[in-house]
Enzyme design. Structure first.
Site, PDB file in Angstrom:
ATOM      1  CG  HIS A   1       4.143  -0.196  -5.208  1.00 36.16           C
ATOM      2  ND1 HIS A   1       3.692   0.859  -5.490  1.00 36.16           N
ATOM      3  CD2 HIS A   1       4.485  -0.254  -4.099  1.00 36.16           C
ATOM      4  CE1 HIS A   1       3.645   1.628  -4.193  1.00 36.16           C
ATOM      5  NE2 HIS A   1       4.320   0.712  -3.454  1.00 36.16           N
TER       6      HIS A   1
ATOM      7  CG  ASP B   1       0.536   0.761   1.031  1.00 40.04           C
ATOM      8  OD1 ASP B   1       0.672  -0.253   1.228  1.00 40.04           O
ATOM      9  OD2 ASP B   1       1.514   1.642   0.980  1.00 40.04           O
TER      10      ASP B   1
ATOM     11  CG  HIS C   1       4.532   3.579  -0.350  1.00 35.62           C
ATOM     12  ND1 HIS C   1       4.493   2.850   0.740  1.00 35.62           N
ATOM     13  CD2 HIS C   1       5.845   4.143  -0.131  1.00 35.62           C
ATOM     14  CE1 HIS C   1       5.675   2.875   1.373  1.00 35.62           C
ATOM     15  NE2 HIS C   1       6.467   3.757   0.937  1.00 35.62           N
TER      16      HIS C   1
ATOM     17  CG  ASP D   1       2.949   1.320   4.149  1.00 40.21           C
ATOM     18  OD1 ASP D   1       1.650   1.445   4.155  1.00 40.21           O
ATOM     19  OD2 ASP D   1       3.566   0.951   2.914  1.00 40.21           O
TER      20      ASP D   1
HETATM   21 ZN   LIG Z   1       3.430   0.916   1.080  1.00 45.44          ZN
END
Ligand SMILES: [Zn+2]
Length: 395
Positions: free
Chosen positions: A134, A170, A172, A253
């Site tokens: 990120h 991931d 996200h 995650d």
């Molecule tokens: Zn993540």
């Protein structure tokens, strides 16, 4: 010779550095993974390679020099000015000031950049401390201060590669990496992530001009659905692109027991993706990423290292490995009554299920209008030295 074996890049910094106690990342992840690998007898010859601290100059290959300086300032003073907080999101938005706020992410970045250099002529490397996808050019985001995947990919480009595949599983969206290469078709980014979750980007129609694919998946995403996406989208794309190098961000995650997402994979799904992709290009880097349950993170990433080496996890862990897992404490609900399997096994029970229409739809969309198949041969000099005169990307 080291290059014969997959390389494992770690650091001592993860043993003593932690985010503030209440932060989701205040759990030992990389150090537990390394201990577990050692306890399984899976360390490579010579052990793991220490990750160097990336210099500020190296970091500015992608990051804004003013932002890098602000991170160094925050580490030196353990404070952040209102201006730096507002401009760089340091000490705000889930990106706390902590003791190693510069040196820990700079170590992660140094590790991934080293992995790219060491594999520039071919090879496999695992950097469990990498994967902070990120991080933005001039701003911290989503617990990420620096973007080590971007810096590693730039190292590969600087070595002369011009056809790279970045895959991100991931929970996200890998927004920082997609954004960094949005104007550079030499890096094709592919992200599988939970739909309608932070950072709320990565919709199926977002393609960065053609060289990005996003596969948002619904809550409850299971092993069968990941296998479906692997075979209906990820592998067809990889085979079409014929990349010179693949980088896989393997955030843990998306596992069912993770407290920050609602996906429901077992670690078999992650290992299946690693196994399928590692042989599709002569260069392969496996990164860590998210993951907020210390048992599932360490078991997932240690097992992924096993896959890279062709090691089969034992049915029951040896006592030394079990001791590593029993030594973990976790002050969240899931930590109060951990199931016995989190201590005694590496492999989760599989979590198969129905492949829902929403998952089938994103797979169909992802393979539509792919770029033409790569025909140009690899432009890397046989010795691994970069050819000169290649264009540089605009970060
Ligand atoms: Zn993540």
């Amino acid at each position: 010779m080291r290059g014969m074996h997959p390389l494992l890049i770690g650091s001592e910094i993860y043993r003593h550095s932690s985010y503030e106690p209440k932060h989701p990342l205040a759990i030992p992840r990389v150090s537990t993974t390394l201990y577990l690998i050692a306890a399984l007898g899976w360390l490579p010859p010579g052990g793991w390679i220490p990750s160097p601290l990336a210099t500020p100059e190296a970091l500015t290959r992608f990051h804004d020099p003013a932002y890098v300086a602000a991170l160094q300032r925050a580490e030196a003073t353990q404070q952040v000015s209102p201006e730096d907080r507002a401009r760089f999101h340091i000490g705000a938005h889930g990106n706390p000031v902590y003791r190693e706020i510069f040196s820990r992410p700079a170590t992660g970045a140094g590790g991934t950049m080293l992995a790219a250099r060491l594999t520039a002529g071919g090879g496999i490397a695992h950097v469990p401390g990498g994967g902070t996808h990120h991080g933005l050019r001039d701003r911290a985001s989503g617990f990420c201060y620096l973007n080590d995947p971007v810096l590693g990919l730039l190292e590969w480009l600087d070595a002369g590669l011009d056809n790279i595949l970045y895959v991100d599983i991931d929970a996200h969206h890998g927004d920082g990496v997609e954004l960094a290469f949005a104007a550079d078709p030499r890096v094709f980014t592919l992200s599988v992530h939970e739909a309608d979750r932070w950072p709320f980007t990565g919709r199926v129609e977002d393609r960065a001009g053609g060289h990005a694919r996003n596969l948002p998946v619904p809550a409850g995403f299971n092993d069968s659905e990941m296998l479906w996406l692997l075979h209906q989208a990820v592998l067809p794309i990889a085979r079409r692109l014929r990349p010179q190098a693949i980088m896989l961000q393997c955030g843990a995650d998306a596992l069912e027991e993770d407290p920050l997402s609602r996906l429901a994979l077992s670690n078999n799904a992650h290992w299946g993706v690693v196994r399928a992709l590692m042989g599709l290009a002569p260069r392969f880097i496996l990164l860590g990423g998210g993951g907020y349950n210390p048992w599932s993170v360490a078991r997932c990433w240690a097992g992924a290292w096993g896959v890279l080496n062709g090691f089969e996890p034992p049915e029951r862990l040896p006592p030394a490995a079990e001791a590593v897992l029993r030594g973990l404490a976790f002050h969240r609900a899931a930590g109060r009554n951990p199931p016995e399997a989190w201590f005694t096994t590496l492999r989760d029970a599989p979590r198969p299920g129905v492949v829902r229409a929403a998952v089938q739809r994103v797979a169909v969309a992802a393979v539509r209008d792919l770029p033409p198949a790569a025909v140009a041969p690899c432009r890397l000099h046989p010795t691994g030295l970069a050819l000169t005169g290649l264009p540089s990307p605009m970060p």
